[in-house]
Design a protein around this motif. Structure first.
Motif, PDB file in Angstrom:
ATOM      1  N   GLY A  42       0.774  -1.232   0.000  1.00 25.77           N
ATOM      2  CA  GLY A  42       0.000   0.000   0.000  1.00 25.77           C
ATOM      3  C   GLY A  42       0.805   1.282   0.000  1.00 25.77           C
ATOM      4  N   LYS A  43       2.113   1.206  -0.168  1.00 29.29           N
ATOM      5  CA  LYS A  43       2.925   2.421  -0.239  1.00 29.29           C
ATOM      6  C   LYS A  43       3.561   2.524  -1.614  1.00 29.29           C
ATOM      7  CE  LYS A  43       4.105   2.862   4.627  1.00 29.29           C
ATOM      8  NZ  LYS A  43       5.190   2.840   5.607  1.00 29.29           N
ATOM      9  N   ILE A  44       3.553   3.748  -2.161  1.00 26.96           N
ATOM     10  CA  ILE A  44       4.119   3.974  -3.491  1.00 26.96           C
ATOM     11  C   ILE A  44       4.753   5.360  -3.538  1.00 26.96           C
ATOM     12  CG2 ILE A  44       1.969   4.867  -4.465  1.00 26.96           C
ATOM     13  CD1 ILE A  44       4.423   2.688  -6.381  1.00 26.96           C
ATOM     14  N   GLY A  45       5.841   5.457  -4.272  1.00 26.32           N
ATOM     15  CA  GLY A  45       6.504   6.739  -4.482  1.00 26.32           C
ATOM     16  C   GLY A  45       6.966   6.834  -5.920  1.00 26.32           C
ATOM     17  N   LEU A  46       6.911   8.029  -6.469  1.00 29.18           N
ATOM     18  CA  LEU A  46       7.288   8.262  -7.857  1.00 29.18           C
ATOM     19  C   LEU A  46       8.326   9.374  -7.878  1.00 29.18           C
ATOM     20  CD1 LEU A  46       6.156   6.953 -10.414  1.00 29.18           C
ATOM     21  CD2 LEU A  46       4.624   8.878 -10.647  1.00 29.18           C
ATOM     22  N   GLY A  47       9.388   9.187  -8.665  1.00 30.33           N
ATOM     23  CA  GLY A  47      10.432  10.202  -8.701  1.00 30.33           C
ATOM     24  C   GLY A  47      11.033  10.368 -10.078  1.00 30.33           C
ATOM     25  N   ILE A  69       6.880   9.113  -1.009  1.00 28.22           N
ATOM     26  CA  ILE A  69       6.063   7.927  -0.738  1.00 28.22           C
ATOM     27  C   ILE A  69       4.747   8.327  -0.076  1.00 28.22           C
ATOM     28  CG2 ILE A  69       5.923   5.846   0.689  1.00 28.22           C
ATOM     29  CD1 ILE A  69       8.812   5.334  -0.011  1.00 28.22           C
ATOM     30  N   VAL A  70       3.656   7.744  -0.591  1.00 31.82           N
ATOM     31  CA  VAL A  70       2.329   7.971  -0.023  1.00 31.82           C
ATOM     32  C   VAL A  70       1.690   6.631   0.317  1.00 31.82           C
ATOM     33  CG1 VAL A  70       1.887  10.178  -1.152  1.00 31.82           C
ATOM     34  CG2 VAL A  70       1.294   8.081  -2.323  1.00 31.82           C
ATOM     35  N   LYS A  71       0.795   6.635   1.295  1.00 28.41           N
ATOM     36  CA  LYS A  71       0.080   5.431   1.719  1.00 28.41           C
ATOM     37  C   LYS A  71      -1.244   5.367   0.972  1.00 28.41           C
ATOM     38  CE  LYS A  71      -0.791   1.982   4.656  1.00 28.41           C
ATOM     39  NZ  LYS A  71      -0.987   0.836   3.815  1.00 28.41           N
ATOM     40  N   ILE A  72      -1.548   4.190   0.444  1.00 27.40           N
ATOM     41  CA  ILE A  72      -2.762   3.978  -0.341  1.00 27.40           C
ATOM     42  C   ILE A  72      -3.714   3.070   0.437  1.00 27.40           C
ATOM     43  CG2 ILE A  72      -3.645   3.123  -2.548  1.00 27.40           C
ATOM     44  CD1 ILE A  72      -1.681   5.510  -2.779  1.00 27.40           C
ATOM     45  N   LEU A 115       3.607  -2.601  -7.711  1.00 25.68           N
ATOM     46  CA  LEU A 115       4.433  -2.125  -6.600  1.00 25.68           C
ATOM     47  C   LEU A 115       3.589  -1.787  -5.370  1.00 25.68           C
ATOM     48  CD1 LEU A 115       7.052   0.186  -8.351  1.00 25.68           C
ATOM     49  CD2 LEU A 115       7.502  -1.973  -7.202  1.00 25.68           C
ATOM     50  N   VAL A 116       2.371  -1.304  -5.596  1.00 31.31           N
ATOM     51  CA  VAL A 116       1.479  -0.963  -4.482  1.00 31.31           C
ATOM     52  C   VAL A 116       1.002  -2.231  -3.779  1.00 31.31           C
ATOM     53  CG1 VAL A 116      -0.780   0.011  -3.901  1.00 31.31           C
ATOM     54  CG2 VAL A 116       0.710   1.221  -5.439  1.00 31.31           C
ATOM     55  N   GLY A 117       0.812  -3.303  -4.537  1.00 32.35           N
ATOM     56  CA  GLY A 117       0.328  -4.545  -3.953  1.00 32.35           C
ATOM     57  C   GLY A 117      -1.081  -4.896  -4.387  1.00 32.35           C
ATOM     58  N   VAL A 118      -1.557  -4.271  -5.454  1.00 27.79           N
ATOM     59  CA  VAL A 118      -2.885  -4.574  -5.993  1.00 27.79           C
ATOM     60  C   VAL A 118      -2.749  -5.787  -6.913  1.00 27.79           C
ATOM     61  CG1 VAL A 118      -4.752  -3.713  -7.443  1.00 27.79           C
ATOM     62  CG2 VAL A 118      -3.608  -2.176  -5.861  1.00 27.79           C
ATOM     63  N   HIS A 119      -3.609  -6.794  -6.703  1.00 30.48           N
ATOM     64  CA  HIS A 119      -3.543  -8.006  -7.518  1.00 30.48           C
ATOM     65  C   HIS A 119      -4.726  -8.152  -8.467  1.00 30.48           C
ATOM     66  CE1 HIS A 119      -0.092  -9.284  -5.274  1.00 30.48           C
ATOM     67  NE2 HIS A 119      -0.758  -9.221  -4.137  1.00 30.48           N
ATOM     68  N   ASP A 120      -5.833  -7.462  -8.177  1.00 29.65           N
ATOM     69  CA  ASP A 120      -7.038  -7.571  -9.000  1.00 29.65           C
ATOM     70  C   ASP A 120      -7.604  -6.175  -9.244  1.00 29.65           C
ATOM     71  OD1 ASP A 120      -7.142 -10.514  -8.900  1.00 29.65           O
ATOM     72  OD2 ASP A 120      -7.523 -10.178  -6.773  1.00 29.65           O
ATOM     73  N   ILE A 121      -7.551  -5.723 -10.497  1.00 31.19           N
ATOM     74  CA  ILE A 121      -8.037  -4.373 -10.817  1.00 31.19           C
ATOM     75  C   ILE A 121      -8.278  -4.255 -12.318  1.00 31.19           C
ATOM     76  CG2 ILE A 121      -5.744  -3.372 -11.142  1.00 31.19           C
ATOM     77  CD1 ILE A 121      -6.840  -0.865  -9.665  1.00 31.19           C
ATOM     78  N   LEU A 122      -9.204  -3.383 -12.675  1.00 26.87           N
ATOM     79  CA  LEU A 122      -9.474  -3.052 -14.076  1.00 26.87           C
ATOM     80  C   LEU A 122      -9.099  -1.591 -14.282  1.00 26.87           C
ATOM     81  CD1 LEU A 122     -13.080  -4.527 -14.236  1.00 26.87           C
ATOM     82  CD2 LEU A 122     -10.996  -5.643 -14.998  1.00 26.87           C
ATOM     83  N   VAL A 139      -0.905   7.486  -9.699  1.00 29.75           N
ATOM     84  CA  VAL A 139      -0.629   7.827  -8.300  1.00 29.75           C
ATOM     85  C   VAL A 139      -1.658   8.826  -7.777  1.00 29.75           C
ATOM     86  CG1 VAL A 139       1.046   8.880  -6.737  1.00 29.75           C
ATOM     87  CG2 VAL A 139       1.811   7.254  -8.457  1.00 29.75           C
ATOM     88  N   GLU A 140      -2.041   9.798  -8.599  1.00 29.73           N
ATOM     89  CA  GLU A 140      -3.051  10.774  -8.173  1.00 29.73           C
ATOM     90  C   GLU A 140      -4.383  10.086  -7.885  1.00 29.73           C
ATOM     91  OE1 GLU A 140      -2.698  14.077  -7.401  1.00 29.73           O
ATOM     92  OE2 GLU A 140      -0.580  13.571  -7.636  1.00 29.73           O
ATOM     93  N   ALA A 141      -4.762   9.128  -8.720  1.00 27.98           N
ATOM     94  CA  ALA A 141      -6.012   8.397  -8.492  1.00 27.98           C
ATOM     95  C   ALA A 141      -5.917   7.565  -7.214  1.00 27.98           C
ATOM     96  CB  ALA A 141      -6.326   7.504  -9.686  1.00 27.98           C
ATOM     97  N   LEU A 142      -4.796   6.901  -7.017  1.00 27.93           N
ATOM     98  CA  LEU A 142      -4.626   6.068  -5.826  1.00 27.93           C
ATOM     99  C   LEU A 142      -4.671   6.900  -4.545  1.00 27.93           C
ATOM    100  CD1 LEU A 142      -1.858   3.605  -7.068  1.00 27.93           C
ATOM    101  CD2 LEU A 142      -4.261   3.068  -6.644  1.00 27.93           C
ATOM    102  N   LYS A 143      -4.185   8.130  -4.613  1.00 28.93           N
ATOM    103  CA  LYS A 143      -4.214   9.013  -3.437  1.00 28.93           C
ATOM    104  C   LYS A 143      -5.642   9.347  -3.011  1.00 28.93           C
ATOM    105  CE  LYS A 143      -0.049  11.760  -4.280  1.00 28.93           C
ATOM    106  NZ  LYS A 143       0.373  13.145  -4.579  1.00 28.93           N
ATOM    107  N   LEU A 144      -6.573   9.341  -3.969  1.00 28.06           N
ATOM    108  CA  LEU A 144      -7.961   9.713  -3.688  1.00 28.06           C
ATOM    109  C   LEU A 144      -8.782   8.575  -3.091  1.00 28.06           C
ATOM    110  CD1 LEU A 144      -8.703  11.722  -6.954  1.00 28.06           C
ATOM    111  CD2 LEU A 144      -8.175  12.647  -4.693  1.00 28.06           C
ATOM    112  N   LEU A 145      -8.238   7.368  -3.033  1.00 25.63           N
ATOM    113  CA  LEU A 145      -8.989   6.221  -2.524  1.00 25.63           C
ATOM    114  C   LEU A 145      -9.239   6.347  -1.023  1.00 25.63           C
ATOM    115  CD1 LEU A 145      -7.232   3.301  -4.394  1.00 25.63           C
ATOM    116  CD2 LEU A 145      -9.529   4.169  -4.792  1.00 25.63           C
TER     117      LEU A 145
END
Length: 164
Positions: A42-47, A69-72, A115-122, A139-145
């Motif tokens: 659930g953690k991801i960072g982009l650089g 790094i942000v927590k999702i 990298l976030v740990g999502v295994h099932d998604i469309l 990453v912006e979309a994941l931050k809004l979850l």
């Protein structure tokens, strides 16, 4: 001194670009690297890193990713609800999927979601498919979850009131 937290993150290079600047003396070549780091939980960072050599650009990109790094919020192995993220001319739509579906995503969004740990998604990308924009939109979309528990806490209600 070795920092233990650095070892828990997986690193992926999303894009390496050779860029040039024309000056009076000719072309100056440098490199730009987009990297992502994640812990699979659930953690991801982009650089983004830029330098005259590829190794320096990679090092800078990974260092920048670790700083950002942000927590999702995840629900089991998927996301809690549908979401859309936008960055530049890219719009990315994501929806939760049933277990066993897998990561149905393209471009940089697949690598980030893994990298976030999502295994099932469309997912569906609309507009520009530039890797940098797709990565940022993901990453912006994941931050809004938000999970139902988080929404209930924000509204001062109970979870059953939110879900009913």
């Amino acid at each position: 001194m070795l920092n233990r937290e650095d070892n828990q993150y997986q690193e992926k290079l999303l894009k390496i670009s050779r860029v040039s600047k024309t000056t009076k003396g000719g072309r100056t070549i440098s490199f730009s690297v987009l990297a992502a780091v994640g812990d699979g939980e659930g953690k991801i960072g982009l650089g983004l890193g830029k330098a005259n050599g590829v190794p320096d650009a990679i090092r800078k990109a990974i260092a920048a990713a670790k700083k950002n790094i942000v927590k999702i919020s995840l629900k089991n192995n998927t996301i809690p609800h549908e979401i859309a993220g936008k960055w530049g001319a890219t719009t990315l739509w994501m929806a939760p999927a049933y277990e066993g579906t897998g990561v149905i995503a393209g471009s940089a969004s697949r690598e980030i979601l893994e990298l976030v740990g999502v295994h099932d998604i469309l997912t569906k990308i609309k507009g520009s498919r530039n890797k940098h924009n797709v990565a940022r939109a993901t990453v912006e979309a994941l931050k809004l979850l938000r999970t139902a528990e988080q929404i209930a806490a924000l509204r001062g209600l109970e979870v059953k009131d939110i879900l009913s």
